[in-house]
Write a protein that holds these residues in place. Structure first.
Motif, mmCIF file in Angstrom:
data_model
loop_
_atom_site.group_PDB
_atom_site.id
_atom_site.type_symbol
_atom_site.label_atom_id
_atom_site.label_comp_id
_atom_site.label_asym_id
_atom_site.label_seq_id
_atom_site.Cartn_x
_atom_site.Cartn_y
_atom_site.Cartn_z
ATOM 1 N N MET B 1 0.854 -1.202 0.000
ATOM 2 C CA MET B 1 0.000 0.000 0.000
ATOM 3 C C MET B 1 0.878 1.235 0.000
ATOM 4 N N SER B 2 0.652 2.132 -0.922
ATOM 5 C CA SER B 2 1.422 3.374 -0.922
ATOM 6 C C SER B 2 0.821 4.318 0.102
ATOM 7 N N ALA B 3 1.610 5.296 0.463
ATOM 8 C CA ALA B 3 1.138 6.196 1.518
ATOM 9 C C ALA B 3 0.158 7.205 0.957
ATOM 10 N N LEU B 4 -0.968 7.366 1.649
ATOM 11 C CA LEU B 4 -1.937 8.384 1.264
ATOM 12 C C LEU B 4 -1.444 9.749 1.725
ATOM 13 N N LEU B 5 -0.930 9.747 2.947
ATOM 14 C CA LEU B 5 -0.426 10.994 3.515
ATOM 15 C C LEU B 5 1.043 10.813 3.827
ATOM 16 N N GLU B 6 1.867 11.702 3.276
ATOM 17 C CA GLU B 6 3.296 11.653 3.561
ATOM 18 C C GLU B 6 3.726 12.978 4.137
ATOM 19 N N VAL B 7 4.315 12.903 5.317
ATOM 20 C CA VAL B 7 4.746 14.132 5.973
ATOM 21 C C VAL B 7 6.255 14.091 6.133
ATOM 22 N N ALA B 8 6.915 15.173 5.690
ATOM 23 C CA ALA B 8 8.374 15.205 5.800
ATOM 24 C C ALA B 8 8.834 16.490 6.471
ATOM 25 N N GLU B 9 9.563 16.350 7.560
ATOM 26 C CA GLU B 9 10.171 17.505 8.248
ATOM 27 C C GLU B 9 9.140 18.589 8.550
ATOM 28 N N LEU B 10 8.033 18.195 9.133
ATOM 29 C CA LEU B 10 6.987 19.178 9.436
ATOM 30 C C LEU B 10 7.385 20.008 10.644
ATOM 31 N N ARG B 11 7.396 21.334 10.431
ATOM 32 C CA ARG B 11 7.636 22.248 11.549
ATOM 33 C C ARG B 11 6.412 23.132 11.659
ATOM 34 N N ALA B 12 6.030 23.461 12.863
ATOM 35 C CA ALA B 12 4.867 24.321 13.051
ATOM 36 C C ALA B 12 5.165 25.366 14.109
ATOM 37 N N PHE B 13 4.496 26.526 13.974
ATOM 38 C CA PHE B 13 4.797 27.663 14.837
ATOM 39 C C PHE B 13 3.522 28.311 15.346
ATOM 40 N N TYR B 14 3.489 28.596 16.638
ATOM 41 C CA TYR B 14 2.463 29.490 17.167
ATOM 42 C C TYR B 14 3.103 30.862 17.216
ATOM 43 N N GLY B 15 2.767 31.687 16.236
ATOM 44 C CA GLY B 15 3.445 32.983 16.154
ATOM 45 C C GLY B 15 4.879 32.740 15.776
ATOM 46 N N ALA B 26 3.935 8.829 7.985
ATOM 47 C CA ALA B 26 3.052 8.575 6.849
ATOM 48 C C ALA B 26 1.835 7.784 7.290
ATOM 49 N N VAL B 27 0.763 7.944 6.529
ATOM 50 C CA VAL B 27 -0.436 7.144 6.739
ATOM 51 C C VAL B 27 -0.682 6.346 5.470
ATOM 52 N N PRO B 28 -0.712 5.028 5.573
ATOM 53 C CA PRO B 28 -0.915 4.221 4.366
ATOM 54 C C PRO B 28 -2.339 4.365 3.840
ATOM 55 N N GLU B 29 -2.483 4.160 2.519
ATOM 56 C CA GLU B 29 -3.795 4.224 1.885
ATOM 57 C C GLU B 29 -4.694 3.207 2.546
ATOM 58 N N GLY B 30 -5.845 3.668 3.045
ATOM 59 C CA GLY B 30 -6.784 2.748 3.675
ATOM 60 C C GLY B 30 -6.306 2.176 4.997
ATOM 61 N N GLY B 31 -5.190 2.685 5.528
ATOM 62 C CA GLY B 31 -4.679 2.128 6.777
ATOM 63 C C GLY B 31 -4.963 3.043 7.954
ATOM 64 N N ILE B 32 -4.479 2.600 9.107
ATOM 65 C CA ILE B 32 -4.670 3.409 10.314
ATOM 66 C C ILE B 32 -3.318 3.656 10.962
ATOM 67 N N GLY B 58 7.823 22.727 5.842
ATOM 68 C CA GLY B 58 8.058 21.306 5.567
ATOM 69 C C GLY B 58 7.133 20.842 4.476
ATOM 70 N N GLU B 59 7.184 19.539 4.198
ATOM 71 C CA GLU B 59 6.383 19.011 3.092
ATOM 72 C C GLU B 59 5.285 18.113 3.595
ATOM 73 N N VAL B 60 4.088 18.349 3.125
ATOM 74 C CA VAL B 60 2.988 17.436 3.400
ATOM 75 C C VAL B 60 2.390 17.057 2.061
ATOM 76 N N ARG B 61 2.363 15.764 1.781
ATOM 77 C CA ARG B 61 1.789 15.297 0.513
ATOM 78 C C ARG B 61 0.571 14.442 0.755
ATOM 79 N N PHE B 62 -0.492 14.764 0.066
ATOM 80 C CA PHE B 62 -1.706 13.966 0.132
ATOM 81 C C PHE B 62 -1.947 13.383 -1.241
ATOM 82 N N ASP B 63 -1.920 12.062 -1.315
ATOM 83 C CA ASP B 63 -2.113 11.414 -2.602
ATOM 84 C C ASP B 63 -1.111 11.940 -3.622
ATOM 85 N N GLY B 64 0.099 12.196 -3.172
ATOM 86 C CA GLY B 64 1.140 12.674 -4.069
ATOM 87 C C GLY B 64 1.188 14.181 -4.230
#
Lengths: 289, 236, 335
Positions: B1-15, B26-32, B58-64
């Motif tokens: 199963m390929s990944a539906l959601l692929e997250v790479a080096e996600l950084r987040a900021f409050y202000g 990553a979250v696999p297609e149809g997986g949990i 950072g990079e967030v990919r959904f379905d590529g």
């Protein structure tokens, strides 16, 4: 007895106009938690627009529809252009901006149209009805505003857009997570409030005559009505409008005389805020520590 | 199963303050997949970051496709439904209206049928369809929140602490239904949970977050056996 | 020889304060000399501006320093003005004796209005005070109070004469009197705001719940400050009435309250000197703008109000402070 009935009916007629303005105020309050102090002047400006269109030769109902439409657009524009950048500004800043808008509308109207009082036509025949109990304009105004309120009710209850606007006003975060474009919902709310104000202005102008300061008292009563009904409750705003309209007329005729009407509004406003700030139907506000 | 959601080096900021420091999962297609961690570790923040509710890098990919630059409303329209912590119920709307808001971005004709499908998973809320959502119990509101998310016909469901404040039996019921939904609808799920044992039972993949950083990743079954996880999060 | 870093020594607080005191003294001296170079009408204008400055200081205490929004301070201005007019016209009081009375009357009225106002947060207080402002002219005209207020026609009072030993005109005397009162009120105001009270007010403005938790008696402060700010504005109204020699209901309409708000915004919220800038703005803009059209001053007020919220939320006073700060840093870096 007939005098009282006449006062009550008259009160219901002006009450329907207060109800509309109160509804416009509550719509904006629900969505943004701001009180639009400029609502009255916006309605006044719309009424002048209608007056100009009629003076230019357009038939009444065409001018009416155009005015409502243009007011809607203006409301959307004000929200997007003037208010959007200040979305997270402190309350005082927004109050100042609203007062600034109030003042600009008032002075521009005075500049373009001068301060001389003008008459505004009524689309309804001038003969009084039911043996003088109520004039046909008053009845017509009630009919128009009630019709408008009914349309609004149907819109919010049964259409997809109406539901989206309600959701956005209640819970913007969850709405965004359902894909609702909350910013545009706010703008639409403003447009609708401006349109409602235009209708209210055009209905009351034949009664109070058209001048740049005509809406000050109406706005005050509309605020009183919104508070009586519950500032976050649209149905309450409408009910409050009728209550306040009748109260104004009856008290004016029998208790305090017509010259203290604004003081009455002040007393109602302060009274409601001090005694029962949530009004008849609103929710009690709790501030979180 | 390929990944539906692929997250790479996600950084987040409050202000200006960074709260996530380069997560990759990553979250696999149809997986949990499940994100575990203590209070304040950054799990909820991660879900919000995926929906662009705060500033991210950072990079967030959904379905590529990359979605990290898009607005929340657009991300939702791609088929990602987020059930926020605290449920986010529209308390003044009826149950049915809540569901309708969930479907509000859909233009297809299948919406009416979806009501029945969703009520099928959560019969309890069907009884209350015309009630104001605020009058529902906590458990029912959680079910309503998930049901609302399903009305989007999402391909990925982001669930934030569905067990919070609910009685254990109710939580088990909800988790059972989620497994059903995952199998029957083929909806991928990214589950944020404090209740680690239930989450690890449900999920295929697991990630452990501490103060905004990923410290452990792998198959759920193996993570469940890891010594550190057992001690700190499973209690034995 | 090691490289020694030369640090620029900042003037100590004491030296800075004495520079400030000198500047204020010079300003006062210049102000005292001012009317002797101006015409009667110009003197009258600047006298009014001084009165506005006192009113703005009062409003600033309430809105700028403690964050309570009042859109109705014109009502207190009116109250002070009418108090003075009634005392002078009906009871033959000397003009200077009416000021304390006007002050006390407004102090009490403000405190009483402030009591229910305690419970009202921001927006609702703004609404209640706006209602007060809109209702004021009608109330003043009503038959209820006509006996005292003179109804629609209002009350005329006589311009006070300068004392015999001073060879100056009545306008000049009135200006100097007003200047003295203004200086006194600013001194009082500065004293109030600088100490414990000022800190408490700022705490209430920034985070009322925390302030309460730290022991600040919020209820007391809120109504007291309403009373004090009303007192300042009332004294301003009294001075204004004496200058204009006339009080009538329609001069105290909602637009007076809005004018005060404009002065507050332009001058700078939370700044004492801002009251002066704001007063000059609201007194002189109509003069200049009136030539364009009758409506222009208000359009300008509106645009300035909105514009300042976007561009200069700290008003002229804040802008000057920023400028001074930048100048200091620039000088520091080039030495």
């Amino acid at each position: 007895m007939e005098g009282l009935l006449h006062q009550v009916l008259s009160g219901l007629a002006t009450g329907s106009i207060y109800a509309s303005m109160a509804l416009a105020l509550v719509m904006i309050y629900q969505a943004t938690h701001h009180l639009n102090f400029a609502q009255g002047e916006m309605a006044m400006a719309s009424t002048y627009l209608a007056w100009s269109l009629i003076a230019a030769g357009l038939p009444y109902w065409l001018a009416f529809v155009l005015t409502v439409g243009l007011s809607f657009v203006a409301g959307v524009a004000i929200e997007r252009i003037v208010l959007r950048p200040l979305a997270n500004a402190p309350v005082l800043a927004l109050v100042i901006v609203f007062i600034g808008l109030l003042v600009i509308f008032n002075s521009v109207a005075g500049w373009i149209f001068t301060y001389t009082i003008k008459t505004f036509p009524s689309p309804f025949p001038p003969e009084p009805l039911f043996g003088g109990l109520i004039s046909s304009h008053e009845l017509g105004a009630m009919g128009v505003t009630l019709g408008m309120l009914a349309l609004l009710y149907l819109f919010f209850r049964y259409t997809r857009l109406g539901l989206a606007m309600r959701a956005a006003a209640q819970n913007p975060v969850s709405s965004r997570l359902c894909g609702v474009r909350v910013g545009w919902m706010l703008a639409l709310g403003w447009g609708m409030a401006a349109a409602i104000g235009a209708v209210a202005g055009m209905m009351i102008a034949p009664i109070v005559f058209l001048d740049p300061n005509m809406m000050a008292g109406v706005l005050l009563y509309a605020f009183a009505a919104a508070l009586v009904g519950g500032i976050d409750n649209p149905v309450g705003a409408v009910v409050g409008g009728f209550i306040v309209g009748v109260l104004e007329n009856v008290a004016g005729a029998y208790l305090i005389g017509t010259e203290l009407k604004l003081t009455l509004a002040l007393v109602v406003i302060v009274g409601v805020l001090v005694v029962k700030p949530s009004g008849l139907f609103g929710r009690v506000l709790v501030s979180r520590v | 199963m390929s990944a539906l959601l692929e997250v790479a080096e996600l950084r987040a900021f409050y202000g200006a303050r960074p709260v996530l420091h380069g997560l990759s999962f990553a979250v696999p297609e149809g997986g949990i997949a499940t994100l575990l961690g203590a209070n304040g570790a950054g799990k909820t923040t991660t879900l919000r970051a995926l929906c662009r509710m705060l500033r991210v890098e950072g990079e967030v990919r959904f379905d590529g496709q990359r979605i990290d630059g898009r607005s929340t409303e657009d991300i939702v329209r791609l088929g990602i439904a987020h059930v926020p912590d605290g449920r986010g119920t529209f308390v003044d709307l009826t149950v049915e209206e809540n569901l309708r808001v969930g479907a509000i971005t859909r233009r297809d004709k299948g919406i009416a049928g979806d009501f029945e499908r969703v009520y099928g998973y959560f019969p309890r809320i069907k009884e209350r369809r015309r009630q104001q959502a605020g009058t529902l119990s906590g458990g029912e509101q959680q079910m309503l929140a998930i049901a609302r998310a399903l009305m989007l016909q999402p391909r990925l469901l982001l669930l934030d602490e569905p067990s919070f404040g609910l009685a254990p039996l109710l939580v088990e019921e909800i988790f059972r239904i989620m497994r059903q939904i995952n199998r029957q609808e083929r909806v991928a799920i990214l589950l944020v949970e404090q209740n680690a044992s239930l989450a690890l039972e449900l999920a295929d993949e697991a990630y452990l977050i501490e103060t905004g950083r990923l410290v452990l990743a792998g198959k759920a079954a193996e993570i469940a056996k890891a010594e550190s996880v057992r001690r700190s999060y499973l209690g034995y | 020889m090691a490289n020694a870093t030369i640090t620029r020594v900042q003037p100590t607080a004491a030296i800075a304060t004495s520079w400030r005191a000198l500047a204020i003294l010079l300003l006062l001296a210049a102000a005292t000399a001012l009317p002797f170079g101006l015409s009667g009408y110009q003197t009258f204008q600047i006298t009014l501006a001084l009165a506005y400055a006192i009113a703005l200081l009062g409003l600033n205490m309430l809105t700028g320093f403690s964050g309570q929004i009042s859109l109705g301070h014109g009502a207190f201005y009116a109250l002070g003005a009418y108090a003075t007019a009634i005392l002078m016209d009906r009871f033959d009081w000397p003009y200077w004796a009416t000021l304390p009375v006007a002050g006390v009357v407004c102090l009490i009225a403000g405190f009483l209005f402030g009591l229910p106002a305690l419970r009202l947060e921001g927006l609702y207080l703004a609404l209640a005070t706006l209602a007060l402002a809109v209702a004021t002219p009608q109330l003043l005209k009503s038959k209820l109070l006509e006996e005292w207020t003179g109804g629609v026609q209002g009350i005329s009072i006589l311009k006070p004469d300068p004392p015999d030993f001073l060879p100056i005109s009545a306008d000049q005397w009135l200006y100097l009197f007003t200047l003295a009162v203004t200086a006194l009120m600013f001194l009082i105001g500065w004293n109030i705001l600088r100490g414990r009270v000022g800190r408490a007010l700022r705490a209430i403005r920034e985070h009322p719940l925390a302030a309460e938790a730290m022991g600040v008696n919020i209820a007391l402060y809120k109504s007291l400050i309403f009373g004090v700010s009303a007192m300042f504005t009332g004294i301003a109204g009294a001075l204004g009435a004496i200058s204009v020699q006339f009080v009538a209901p329609d001069s105290f309409d909602v637009f007076l309250s809005i004018r005060l708000l404009v002065g507050l915004v332009v001058g700078g919220l939370g700044s004492i000197s801002g009251a002066l800038w704001g007063a000059l703005f609201i007194e002189y803009v109509p003069n200049i703008a009136d030539q364009i059209s009758k409506a222009a001053p208000w359009a300008i007020y509106g645009i300035f109000m909105i514009g300042f919220m976007y561009a200069m939320p700290t008003g002229v006073a804040g802008g000057l402070r920023l400028l001074a700060g930048r100048l200091r840093r620039w000088r520091g870096s080039t030495e």
